[in-house]
Design a protein around this motif. Structure first.
Motif, PDB file in Angstrom:
ATOM      1  N   ASP A 152       0.998  -1.192  -0.293  1.00 40.78           N
ATOM      2  CA  ASP A 152      -0.049   0.194  -0.115  1.00 40.78           C
ATOM      3  C   ASP A 152       0.761   1.032  -0.304  1.00 40.78           C
ATOM      4  O   ASP A 152       1.383   1.437   0.856  1.00 40.78           O
ATOM      5  CB  ASP A 152      -1.141   0.190   0.948  1.00 40.78           C
ATOM      6  N   ASP A 202       1.778   5.627  -0.367  1.00 39.12           N
ATOM      7  CA  ASP A 202       1.732   6.712   0.243  1.00 39.12           C
ATOM      8  C   ASP A 202       0.855   7.614  -1.416  1.00 39.12           C
ATOM      9  O   ASP A 202       0.875   6.828  -2.292  1.00 39.12           O
ATOM     10  CB  ASP A 202       3.129   6.959   0.366  1.00 39.12           C
ATOM     11  N   ILE A 203       0.363   7.905  -0.744  1.00 38.39           N
ATOM     12  CA  ILE A 203      -0.951   9.625  -1.714  1.00 38.39           C
ATOM     13  C   ILE A 203       0.027   9.651  -2.330  1.00 38.39           C
ATOM     14  O   ILE A 203       1.363   9.625  -2.552  1.00 38.39           O
ATOM     15  CB  ILE A 203      -1.350  10.056  -0.776  1.00 38.39           C
ATOM     16  N   ASP A 223       2.148   8.000  -4.589  1.00 40.38           N
ATOM     17  CA  ASP A 223       2.999   6.786  -5.508  1.00 40.38           C
ATOM     18  C   ASP A 223       2.428   6.432  -6.742  1.00 40.38           C
ATOM     19  O   ASP A 223       1.133   5.861  -6.054  1.00 40.38           O
ATOM     20  CB  ASP A 223       3.857   5.646  -3.749  1.00 40.38           C
ATOM     21  N   GLN A 225      -0.152   2.967  -5.048  1.00 45.96           N
ATOM     22  CA  GLN A 225      -1.034   4.059  -3.659  1.00 45.96           C
ATOM     23  C   GLN A 225      -2.373   3.085  -3.368  1.00 45.96           C
ATOM     24  O   GLN A 225      -2.467   2.838  -5.137  1.00 45.96           O
ATOM     25  CB  GLN A 225      -1.766   5.353  -4.315  1.00 45.96           C
ATOM     26  N   TRP A 233      -1.376  -0.142  -8.128  1.00 45.93           N
ATOM     27  CA  TRP A 233      -1.654  -1.237  -6.915  1.00 45.93           C
ATOM     28  C   TRP A 233      -1.973  -2.661  -6.893  1.00 45.93           C
ATOM     29  O   TRP A 233      -1.530  -3.188  -6.329  1.00 45.93           O
ATOM     30  CB  TRP A 233      -2.122  -0.010  -5.664  1.00 45.93           C
TER      31      TRP A 233
END
Length: 200
Positions: free
Chosen positions: A67, A69-70, A72, A75, A81
Motif C-alpha cells: 500500500d 503513500d498518496i 505513489d 497508492q 496498486w
C-alpha cells in the motif's frame, strides 16, 4: 482456535509456501515506473506460480501487496496498486505498509514456522531483503528464486559536481542475493522449478 492451533493445522497441510511480494501492475509498467527486465521477471514468476498451482503437493500461496503513500504509483486503490497476476479463491492476499511483510500484518499466522518459504517478487533491495531476513529470524528455511525478483537502477551519492553514478538494477539484485545467501537464504534457479515444490 488460537494462532498456535492454526499454525499446526497449516503445517500439517503444507510444508512449503510460495510468497509473491509486491507483484503489482506498476512494477511491470513501462519505464520509469516498471522495473528493468520486467518482461523476463514477470514470465518467470508466472511460470513459478503455475507450477505451484499444479504441483501434486501444492504449497500455500500468498500474494503480498504494498500500500503505497498518496501519489505513489502503488497508492492503495489505484490501477498500479492492483496485483499483476490473478489470484485463486484458495490463495491469500496480504496488504502491507512496510518493507518487512511480517510487520503489521497477519502474514506470520499464515506461514508455519516449519515451512520452507519460496520467495519471488519486488523489490530486491527493500521488501525482498527485509522479508527474507525476517523469515530467517522466525526459523523458516528461505529459498529465493534467481531471475524471479527485481529492483530498479540505484542512483549513488556523488558530491564532485559531475553526473550522478548509477548502479544497474542487475548489479543490485546480485548484491542482495550474495548478502542474503551469506545470511542463510538458499538461492535457486529457474532450472530447479521441477523440484521446487516437491514433497520432501
Amino acid at each position: 482456535m488460537d494462532s498456535r492451533t492454526d499454525e499446526r493445522n497449516l503445517a500439517d497441510h503444507a510444508r512449503k509456501v510460495l510468497l509473491l511480494l509486491d507483484v503489482q501492475v506498476t512494477m511491470f509498467a513501462n519505464p520509469p515506473d516498471g522495473v528493468p527486465n520486467a518482461s523476463t521477471v514477470r514470465r518467470n514468476i508466472e511460470k513459478i506460480l503455475e507450477h505451484a498451482r499444479t504441483s501434486p503437493t501444492p504449497p500455500i500461496i500468498i500474494h503480498v501487496r504494498n500500500d503505497g503513500d498518496i501519489g505513489d504509483p502503488d497508492q492503495a486503490g489505484t490501477p498500479g496498486w492492483q496485483l499483476a497476476l490473478p489470484t485463486l479463491p484458495n490463495e491469500h492476499i496480504v496488504d502491507k505498509r512496510k518493507n518487512n511483510a511480517f510487520a503489521g500484518t497477519n502474514l506470520g499466522t499464515l506461514i508455519p514456522s516449519t515451512a520452507d518459504l519460496v520467495v519471488v517478487g519486488m523489490q530486491s533491495d527493500f521488501c525482498i531483503r527485509a522479508t527474507c531476513s525476517a523469515a530467517l529470524h522466525r526459523g523458516n528455511n528461505v529459498l529465493l528464486v534467481e531471475g524471479a525478483h527485481a529492483t530498479y537502477d540505484r542512483p549513488e551519492d556523488f558530491t564532485g559536481g559531475g553526473p550522478a553514478l548509477i548502479t544497474p538494477a542487475a548489479t543490485v539484485e546480485k548484491e542482495i542475493e550474495s548478502e542474503l545467501e551469506e545470511a542463510g537464504v538458499v538461492l535457486v534457479g529457474m532450472e530447479d522449478l521441477p523440484h521446487l515444490f516437491a514433497d520432501s
